[in-house]
Design an enzyme around this catalytic site. Structure first.
Site, short mmCIF file in Angstrom:
data_model
loop_
_atom_site.label_atom_id
_atom_site.label_comp_id
_atom_site.label_asym_id
_atom_site.label_seq_id
_atom_site.Cartn_x
_atom_site.Cartn_y
_atom_site.Cartn_z
N LYS A 148 1.47 0.21 14.97
CA LYS A 148 2.88 0.16 15.36
C LYS A 148 3.30 -1.00 16.26
CE LYS A 148 4.50 3.56 13.10
NZ LYS A 148 4.23 2.92 11.80
N HIS A 179 0.84 -1.19 0.00
CA HIS A 179 0.00 0.00 0.00
C HIS A 179 0.87 1.25 0.00
CE1 HIS A 179 -4.13 -1.67 1.46
NE2 HIS A 179 -3.54 -2.48 0.60
N PRO A 203 -3.72 0.54 18.72
CA PRO A 203 -3.48 0.07 17.35
C PRO A 203 -3.64 1.12 16.26
CG PRO A 203 -5.53 -0.86 18.20
CD PRO A 203 -4.89 -0.12 19.33
N TYR A 207 4.16 6.76 9.67
CA TYR A 207 3.34 5.59 9.32
C TYR A 207 4.19 4.49 8.67
CZ TYR A 207 -0.92 3.06 8.14
OH TYR A 207 -1.91 2.10 8.06
N TYR A 232 -9.10 5.49 7.60
CA TYR A 232 -9.19 5.84 9.02
C TYR A 232 -10.25 6.94 9.11
CZ TYR A 232 -4.75 3.37 9.90
OH TYR A 232 -3.77 2.43 10.01
P1 RFL Z 1 2.33 -11.26 21.89
O1 RFL Z 1 1.86 -11.36 20.50
O2 RFL Z 1 1.38 -10.86 22.96
O3 RFL Z 1 2.96 -12.69 22.26
C1 RFL Z 1 3.33 -13.03 23.58
C2 RFL Z 1 3.31 -14.54 23.71
O4 RFL Z 1 3.76 -14.89 25.02
C3 RFL Z 1 2.89 -15.88 25.55
N1 RFL Z 1 2.94 -15.80 27.02
C4 RFL Z 1 3.61 -16.65 27.81
N2 RFL Z 1 4.36 -17.73 27.52
C5 RFL Z 1 4.91 -18.40 28.55
N3 RFL Z 1 4.74 -18.04 29.85
C6 RFL Z 1 4.01 -16.97 30.20
N4 RFL Z 1 3.85 -16.62 31.47
C7 RFL Z 1 3.40 -16.23 29.14
N5 RFL Z 1 2.61 -15.13 29.11
C8 RFL Z 1 2.35 -14.88 27.82
C9 RFL Z 1 1.52 -15.55 24.96
O5 RFL Z 1 0.65 -16.68 24.98
C10 RFL Z 1 1.93 -15.13 23.56
O6 RFL Z 1 1.97 -16.22 22.66
O7 RFL Z 1 3.59 -10.26 21.99
P2 RFL Z 1 4.74 -9.93 20.92
O8 RFL Z 1 5.36 -11.19 20.38
O9 RFL Z 1 5.62 -8.92 21.57
O10 RFL Z 1 3.98 -9.28 19.68
C11 RFL Z 1 3.31 -8.06 19.81
C12 RFL Z 1 2.17 -7.95 18.82
O11 RFL Z 1 1.38 -9.12 18.91
C13 RFL Z 1 1.30 -6.71 19.05
O12 RFL Z 1 2.13 -5.59 19.30
C14 RFL Z 1 0.39 -6.37 17.85
O13 RFL Z 1 -0.57 -7.36 17.66
C15 RFL Z 1 -0.31 -5.02 18.05
N6 RFL Z 1 -1.26 -4.66 16.98
C16 RFL Z 1 -0.80 -4.12 15.78
N7 RFL Z 1 0.52 -3.97 15.58
C17 RFL Z 1 0.95 -3.50 14.37
O14 RFL Z 1 2.18 -3.34 14.20
N8 RFL Z 1 0.10 -3.20 13.32
C18 RFL Z 1 -1.23 -3.34 13.45
O15 RFL Z 1 -1.94 -3.12 12.48
C19 RFL Z 1 -1.74 -3.79 14.74
N9 RFL Z 1 -3.05 -3.97 14.91
C20 RFL Z 1 -2.63 -4.84 17.15
C21 RFL Z 1 -3.51 -4.48 16.08
C22 RFL Z 1 -3.14 -5.39 18.32
C23 RFL Z 1 -4.50 -5.54 18.45
N10 RFL Z 1 -4.97 -6.08 19.67
C24 RFL Z 1 -5.83 -7.19 19.74
C25 RFL Z 1 -4.34 -5.69 20.92
C26 RFL Z 1 -4.86 -4.64 16.19
C27 RFL Z 1 -5.38 -5.14 17.38
C28 RFL Z 1 -6.87 -5.25 17.47
C1 PHB Z 2 -5.53 -4.29 10.85
O1 PHB Z 2 -5.63 -4.56 9.64
O2 PHB Z 2 -5.79 -5.12 11.72
C2 PHB Z 2 -5.07 -2.93 11.25
C3 PHB Z 2 -4.66 -2.04 10.28
C4 PHB Z 2 -4.25 -0.77 10.64
C5 PHB Z 2 -4.26 -0.40 11.98
C6 PHB Z 2 -4.66 -1.31 12.95
C7 PHB Z 2 -5.07 -2.57 12.59
O3 PHB Z 2 -3.87 0.85 12.32
#
Ligand code: RFL
Ligand code: PHB
Length: 390
Positions: free
Chosen positions: A297, A72, A293, A385, A201
């Site tokens: 980032k 994109h 989110p 971004y 957005y």
């Molecule tokens: P995670 O993915 O939370 O993984 C952590 C892992 O550790 C395990 N764990 C344990 N294991 C052993 N012992 C314990 N005591 C433990 N406690 C926990 C868990 O089960 C899990 O498997 O962290 P990590 O690897 O640092 O990754 C971070 C990302 O997952 C997170 O920052 C992103 O998902 C955030 N996020 C977004 N980030 C982006 O860069 N672009 C996006 O578009 C974006 N959209 C989002 C998002 C997060 C969202 N939510 C649900 C918070 C959209 C949403 C809706």
């Molecule tokens: C997504 O596709 O899940 C998504 C995209 C952009 C954002 C957050 C989440 O800023």
């Protein structure tokens, strides 16, 4: 059991770090509390910065992403009943982002790890890091009722916001910064073509909305909702009505509805823990920081932490130098805080805040208008971004 680096958590941080280390001949074991299916089933992020893609490439895990990711080069802001495109490529000298689901990325890394025969212990319970203040750290865990100990040189705490790693650090040694937002995001996935070819957005009097996608036939949509709403309160019909109501007519007309196959509510929070190193324990990704989110980032910050730590650990083993790991916390935090600022700013700009009042609302409108009409302001948004340099 002995390994060089014990990694707690099989999210994107832990899996990517493990792969990079293994490719450099540095042994590691990943301990994960959840099941393999749970890890593979989580639906979260969707937007990858070029720096994240480069790192996945370095881990030799970007083949599928290259084929299936959608490049994109712009996003649209929706307000005042119309779309305003931000030409990201034009504003950043040709840069863009890749839309590729975190679920896919996790699968790529899990497959890679299994193919390479690297050890991941799923359903590892009561994981506890020990001795990281000294020379001989270890990690204890229980599996099938038996306690095991992994002796290691370093521990990488990649266990997310609710993990054990950060909680194992004495309270006096850590400073935390936090802002909770008074709303959440209700997100759905549906097997329908996206309303628009780029992300939208939307800032609307009824609240924020985001149109995203996973492919040309799978859409990911979000709407801002009250923090205490329950998923059960939101039928698909209610969701689609709310989404369309928050989009300008030119976008609403192209929303294709269908049954959702994932629906969840995520709270929004900014959080940073400092420092990110405690002796031989390093905090990585969501274990150290959370961003709302809105700026896309979270996952990208996890990747930049991984890069700094991977470089540092490689220097330890290949060059016998601790300079890289000594600089880890400072380098990572410098990038983290800029993304925390950007995500807070995007969130503040686009959401409806219950106590903002008329003044707050007019300020948001003025800023949106400035943003889309000033090249300098648009360029600042675009630069952040696509991701600031490492
Ligand atoms: P995670 O993915 O939370 O993984 C952590 C892992 O550790 C395990 N764990 C344990 N294991 C052993 N012992 C314990 N005591 C433990 N406690 C926990 C868990 O089960 C899990 O498997 O962290 P990590 O690897 O640092 O990754 C971070 C990302 O997952 C997170 O920052 C992103 O998902 C955030 N996020 C977004 N980030 C982006 O860069 N672009 C996006 O578009 C974006 N959209 C989002 C998002 C997060 C969202 N939510 C649900 C918070 C959209 C949403 C809706
Ligand atoms: C997504 O596709 O899940 C998504 C995209 C952009 C954002 C957050 C989440 O800023």
């Amino acid at each position: 059991m002995r390994t060089q680096v014990a990694i707690i958590g099989a999210g994107p941080s832990g899996l990517l770090l493990g792969q990079l280390l293994a490719n450099s001949g540095i042994s590691n074991i990943v301990l994960e509390r959840a099941t393999r299916d749970h890890v593979l089933g989580r639906v979260r992020a969707g937007v990858l910065e070029q720096g994240t893609i480069d790192l996945l490439d370095e881990a030799d895990a970007a083949q599928r992403l290259r084929g299936k990711g959608l490049r994109h080069e712009g996003i649209s802001l929706a307000f005042g009943n119309r779309l305003h495109r931000i030409d990201i490529a034009d504003l950043t000298g040709g840069k863009g982002v890749m839309v590729y689901g975190q679920t896919e990325l996790t699968r790529d890394l899990v497959d890679k790890r299994e193919l390479a025969g690297l050890t991941t212990v799923y359903e590892a319970l009561n994981v506890e890091p020990h001795g990281f203040g000294g020379e001989a750290p270890s990690v204890a865990y229980e599996k099938d009722g038996v306690t095991h100990h992994i002796h290691c040189d370093f521990i990488a705490g990649c266990d997310g916001f609710h993990g054990i790693s950060r909680k194992s650090v004495p309270e006096a040694a850590i400073k935390t910064y936090e802002r909770a937002y008074p709303f959440g995001w209700l997100g759905i996935l549906a097997e329908v073509p996206p309303a628009h070819h780029e992300l939208i957005y939307a800032s609307h009097p009824k609240g924020f909305a985001l149109c995203s996608m996973r492919s040309t036939h799978r859409s990911r949509y979000y709407v801002q909702c009250p923090i205490d709403d329950k998923v059960e309160d939101w039928s698909d019909d209610r969701f689609w009505d709310e989404l369309r109501g928050r989009l300008p007519p030119e976008a609403a007309a192209h929303v294709v509805t269908g049954p959702s196959f994932e629906k969840s509510i995520a709270p929004l929070r900014s959080f940073v823990a400092e420092p990110m190193r405690f002796g031989r324990l390093f905090l990585v990704g969501d274990a150290a920081h959370i961003v709302p989110p809105t700026g896309a980032k979270g996952l990208n910050l996890a990747a930049s932490d991984v890069r700094y730590l991977y470089w540092g650990l490689r220097e330890v083993y290949q060059e016998k130098s601790e300079a890289g790991i000594d600089a880890y916390s400072e380098k990572a935090l410098s990038r983290v805080w800029k993304a925390v600022r950007f995500s807070w700013w995007m969130t503040s700009l686009l959401h409806r805040f219950p106590d903002a009042g008329d003044f707050g609302r007019r300020i948001q409108e003025a800023e949106l208008d400035y943003l889309v009409h000033s090249r300098a302001a648009s360029a600042s948004l675009a630069e952040n971004y696509v991701g600031l340099p490492y």
